[in-house]
Write a protein that holds these residues in place. Structure first.
Motif, PDB file in Angstrom:
ATOM      1  N   THR A 163      13.711  20.298   6.775  1.00 12.41           N
ATOM      2  CA  THR A 163      13.032  18.996   6.836  1.00 12.41           C
ATOM      3  C   THR A 163      11.618  19.063   6.258  1.00 12.41           C
ATOM      4  OG1 THR A 163      12.345  19.470   9.109  1.00 12.41           O
ATOM      5  CG2 THR A 163      14.377  18.220   8.825  1.00 12.41           C
ATOM      6  N   PRO A 164      11.104  17.914   5.815  1.00 12.68           N
ATOM      7  CA  PRO A 164       9.821  17.892   5.103  1.00 12.68           C
ATOM      8  C   PRO A 164       8.619  17.656   6.020  1.00 12.68           C
ATOM      9  CG  PRO A 164      10.827  15.738   4.973  1.00 12.68           C
ATOM     10  CD  PRO A 164      11.749  16.593   5.814  1.00 12.68           C
ATOM     11  N   THR A 165       7.454  17.793   5.438  1.00 14.31           N
ATOM     12  CA  THR A 165       6.218  17.562   6.181  1.00 14.31           C
ATOM     13  C   THR A 165       5.818  16.084   6.139  1.00 14.31           C
ATOM     14  OG1 THR A 165       3.946  18.303   6.410  1.00 14.31           O
ATOM     15  CG2 THR A 165       4.724  18.084   4.199  1.00 14.31           C
ATOM     16  N   HIS A 191       9.348  22.057   8.288  1.00 14.91           N
ATOM     17  CA  HIS A 191       8.208  22.474   7.468  1.00 14.91           C
ATOM     18  C   HIS A 191       7.175  23.148   8.372  1.00 14.91           C
ATOM     19  CE1 HIS A 191       4.933  22.478   4.651  1.00 14.91           C
ATOM     20  NE2 HIS A 191       5.719  21.977   3.712  1.00 14.91           N
ATOM     21  N   GLN A 231      15.765  30.122   3.888  1.00 13.11           N
ATOM     22  CA  GLN A 231      16.733  30.747   2.980  1.00 13.11           C
ATOM     23  C   GLN A 231      17.808  31.504   3.762  1.00 13.11           C
ATOM     24  OE1 GLN A 231      14.033  32.686   0.262  1.00 13.11           O
ATOM     25  NE2 GLN A 231      13.632  30.780  -0.833  1.00 13.11           N
ATOM     26  N   THR A 245      16.024  18.203   2.837  1.00  5.89           N
ATOM     27  CA  THR A 245      15.171  17.056   2.516  1.00  5.89           C
ATOM     28  C   THR A 245      13.814  17.584   2.073  1.00  5.89           C
ATOM     29  OG1 THR A 245      16.275  15.987   4.377  1.00  5.89           O
ATOM     30  CG2 THR A 245      14.452  14.792   3.377  1.00  5.89           C
ATOM     31  N   GLY A 246      13.466  17.387   0.800  1.00  5.94           N
ATOM     32  CA  GLY A 246      12.189  17.916   0.315  1.00  5.94           C
ATOM     33  C   GLY A 246      12.070  17.799  -1.189  1.00  5.94           C
ATOM     34  N   GLY A 247      11.237  18.649  -1.761  1.00  3.31           N
ATOM     35  CA  GLY A 247      10.967  18.597  -3.196  1.00  3.31           C
ATOM     36  C   GLY A 247      12.014  19.346  -4.013  1.00  3.31           C
ATOM     37  N   GLY A 265      16.173  14.799  -2.583  1.00  3.78           N
ATOM     38  CA  GLY A 265      15.084  15.356  -3.381  1.00  3.78           C
ATOM     39  C   GLY A 265      13.966  14.371  -3.654  1.00  3.78           C
ATOM     40  N   CYS A 298       9.066   9.084   0.260  1.00  5.44           N
ATOM     41  CA  CYS A 298       9.645   9.318  -1.072  1.00  5.44           C
ATOM     42  C   CYS A 298      10.080   8.026  -1.746  1.00  5.44           C
ATOM     43  CB  CYS A 298      10.821  10.279  -0.965  1.00  5.44           C
ATOM     44  SG  CYS A 298      12.098   9.689   0.168  1.00  5.44           S
ATOM     45  N   GLU A 392       4.446  12.008  -9.013  1.00  2.98           N
ATOM     46  CA  GLU A 392       4.709  11.569  -7.632  1.00  2.98           C
ATOM     47  C   GLU A 392       3.447  11.893  -6.826  1.00  2.98           C
ATOM     48  OE1 GLU A 392       7.375  13.926  -5.219  1.00  2.98           O
ATOM     49  OE2 GLU A 392       8.128  12.175  -4.165  1.00  2.98           O
ATOM     50  N   HIS A 422      16.507   8.099  -7.651  1.00  2.00           N
ATOM     51  CA  HIS A 422      16.108   7.960  -6.240  1.00  2.00           C
ATOM     52  C   HIS A 422      15.929   6.486  -5.843  1.00  2.00           C
ATOM     53  CE1 HIS A 422      13.913   8.478  -2.530  1.00  2.00           C
ATOM     54  NE2 HIS A 422      13.941   9.790  -2.610  1.00  2.00           N
ATOM     55  N   PHE A 466      15.986   8.732   6.521  1.00  2.00           N
ATOM     56  CA  PHE A 466      14.915   9.350   5.730  1.00  2.00           C
ATOM     57  C   PHE A 466      15.443  10.593   5.017  1.00  2.00           C
ATOM     58  CE2 PHE A 466      12.403   6.354   7.993  1.00  2.00           C
ATOM     59  CZ  PHE A 466      11.352   6.073   7.132  1.00  2.00           C
ATOM     60  N   ILE A 468      17.586  10.724   1.926  1.00  2.00           N
ATOM     61  CA  ILE A 468      18.222   9.924   0.886  1.00  2.00           C
ATOM     62  C   ILE A 468      18.686  10.887  -0.199  1.00  2.00           C
ATOM     63  CG2 ILE A 468      17.855   8.068  -0.794  1.00  2.00           C
ATOM     64  CD1 ILE A 468      15.356   7.702   1.533  1.00  2.00           C
TER      65      ILE A 468
END
Ligand code: NAD
Length: 497
Positions: A163-165, A191, A231, A245-247, A265, A298, A392, A422, A466, A468
């Motif tokens: 998950t993202p920050t 994150h 990983q 979910t992230g970059g 992404g 995003c 972005e 996106h 959230f 996507i």
């Protein structure tokens, strides 16, 4: 799994086993925590990033192996419960997340320093209410001369979720509701910069599930998450499906992990405004959308492409509705503040990390521009090849660029979106132009005549998420995305006409 409406008063042998297992877990952990590793006095008191170490228990585990093992047991226990019991678990999660939505929003904002707490509150409430759940898992039946074929939504097992920050708690909430509705358990590797609010979120979820009679450790997390633990999760034998979910980096890593992965992404969502648009409405919608959580979402509008004949009028309306319109000199100062490196025209610049998600007045102050008040958004007219159009930025600095006509606008939007597929949108009253752009841009979400958060279900119809997934094609994920399809065929019988 028991059939819906099955015996409610008698416990099966399996359910007795589950209760015994839970009791044994509680007894072996005096503080109520199932501690899978010794986190005793020999453990350093600080995590590698300097913050206090996370206490274990309530779904929080020291290692990937421990979390996956516990989530595996929980998955099998959930599988033994009836659908009615699963519904109670999801209802309890939604209720608890609504109750704690504000607290989690403030915690996330405080810890990450990104965005606005009041917008994170909206995001948490949105996903607690509108993430798709068990109701979306409608079985499909086909009948004919050869009998009946039934297709049902089945769980995968243990899902590894990264998950993202930017939306730490809202992503954990929506992924949990969707994944558990489909009968899965989950291990979160969050994150590192959002570790504490994420662990608090996982504990609340654990408590809500237990209160509803669900299994312990249905929702788990790695106490001290790192890239390495992410990983390790991606290649763990006990993980059946990944949701990332992230970059671009983490998406690439997941897609080459050898496992099935649902990948959400990055984006660079363009909004086109043509000459037929209601400019007052467009200005208000764009400001509301692009300033939502200081532009870190995003799906937020990241560049405006406006037809030349209306661009000045659009900018005047944006100013009237509270945006701070930068003059040329101010734009140069803001550029120097927000970019640590520019790589030339039509190229993505490197953004200054510590200004991501900050309020507009903080960005102005960093650029040496005095401003009283709290404008939601900085807006600047720029040429088409300006790095802001192609980057972005994830901060409330919105470029507005002119095109000769709507078709060139759609073309430029397609280029600036970088093929992420996106999010995008348009303000127009020309139904041909709206349809043309919707088809051409080919994004997971296309919003017409409204802020892009409407595409997430906030002020727009449809379920919310959230996560996507554009690179892998699931779009706004929900319980269906986290389900396997299973078919059962009865030959020659059970057609009733
Ligand atoms: P990020 O890519 O830095 O981190 C996301 C997660 O991936 C974190 O948990 C991080 O620890 C992990 N990670 C990063 N690199 C990794 C690697 N090589 N191997 C394993 N794990 C790795 O992203 P962020 O700053 O947290 O979030 C912002 C980005 O995410 C933006 O690009 C935004 O568009 C995107 N995003 C997309 C969606 C979506 O639904 N499509 C939602 C939120 C954010």
């Amino acid at each position: 799994m028991n059939p819906p409406g099955g015996s409610a008063s008698l416990l099966s042998d399996r359910q007795v086993d589950i209760i015994a297992t839970r009791l044994a877990e509680r007894l072996s952990a005096p503080d109520g925590a199932k501690s899978p590793v010794s986190a005793g006095n020999s453990e350093p008191r600080l995590a590698p990033h300097g913050a206090p170490r996370e206490a274990l228990g309530e779904g929080v585990f020291a290692t990937v192996d421990d979390a996956v093992e516990a989530a595996g047991i929980a998955f099998r226990q959930l599988d033994e419960l009836s659908l009615e019991q699963r519904k109670l678990i999801i209802a309890s999660i939604r209720e608890s997340m609504l109750e704690h939505a504000e607290q989690l929003a403030c915690h996330a904002q405080r810890e990450t320093g990104l965005g606005r707490a009041e917008h994170k509150f909206i995001k948490n409430k949105l996903v607690a209410r509108k993430t798709s759940g068990i109701e979306a898992l409608t079985p499909h039946a086909v009948t004919g001369d050869n009998g009946l074929t039934l297709t049902e939504y089945a769980p995968y097992g243990v899902i590894g979720s990264i998950t993202p920050t930017t939306n730490p708690t809202s992503t954990i909430i929506c992924n949990t509701i969707a994944m558990v509705s489909a009968g899965n358990s989950v291990v979160f590797n969050v994150h590192p910069n959002a570790r504490q609010c994420s662990m608090a979120n996982v504990r609340l979820l654990h408590q809500a599930i237990m209160r509803a009679g669900g299994p312990a450790n249905l929702v788990t997390a790695i106490a001290e998450p790192t890239i390495e633990s992410a990983q390790a999760l991606m290649t763990h034998d006990g993980i059946r499906l990944l949701a990332v979910t992230g970059g671009s980096g983490v998406v690439r890593q997941a897609m080459t992990s050898g496992k099935r992965a649902i990948c959400a992404g990055p984006g660079n969502p363009p909004v086109v405004v043509d000459a037929t648009a209601n400019l007052d409405h467009a200005a208000r919608g764009i400001i509301a959308g692009a300033s939502f959580d200081n532009n870190i979402v995003c799906t937020d509008e990241k560049e405006v492409i406006a037809v030349e004949t209306i661009i000045d009028e659009l900018l005047r309306n944006m100013s009237r509705h509270g945006a701070y319109v930068l003059n040329e000199g101010e734009l140069h100062r803001v550029e120097r503040a927000i970019f640590s490196e520019q790589r030339g025209p039509r190229r993505r610049a490197v953004v200054e990390k510590d200004l991501i998600g900050k309020n507009a007045n903080e960005i102005l102050a960093r650029a040496g521009i005095s401003c009283s008040g709290d404008p939601p958004l900085l807006v600047a007219r720029v040429p088409n090849d300006h790095p802001l159009v192609w980057t972005e930025q994830m901060m409330p600095v919105l470029p507005v660029t002119a095109v000769p006509d709507v078709d060139r606008g759609i073309e430029l939007a397609k280029e600036a979106e970088h093929g992420f597929g996106h999010s995008a949108g348009m303000y127009s009253r020309d139904i041909d132009a709206l349809s043309r752009m919707a088809r051409t841009i080919n994004t997971s979400i296309f919003t017409k005549n409204g802020p892009f958060y409407a595409g997430l279900g906030e002020g727009g119809e449809g379920h919310s998420s959230f996560t996507i997934a554009s690179p892998t094609g699931e779009g706004l994920t929900g319980s269906v995305a986290f389900s396997r399809l299973r078919r059962c065929v009865l030959v020659d019988h059970f057609r009733i006409v």
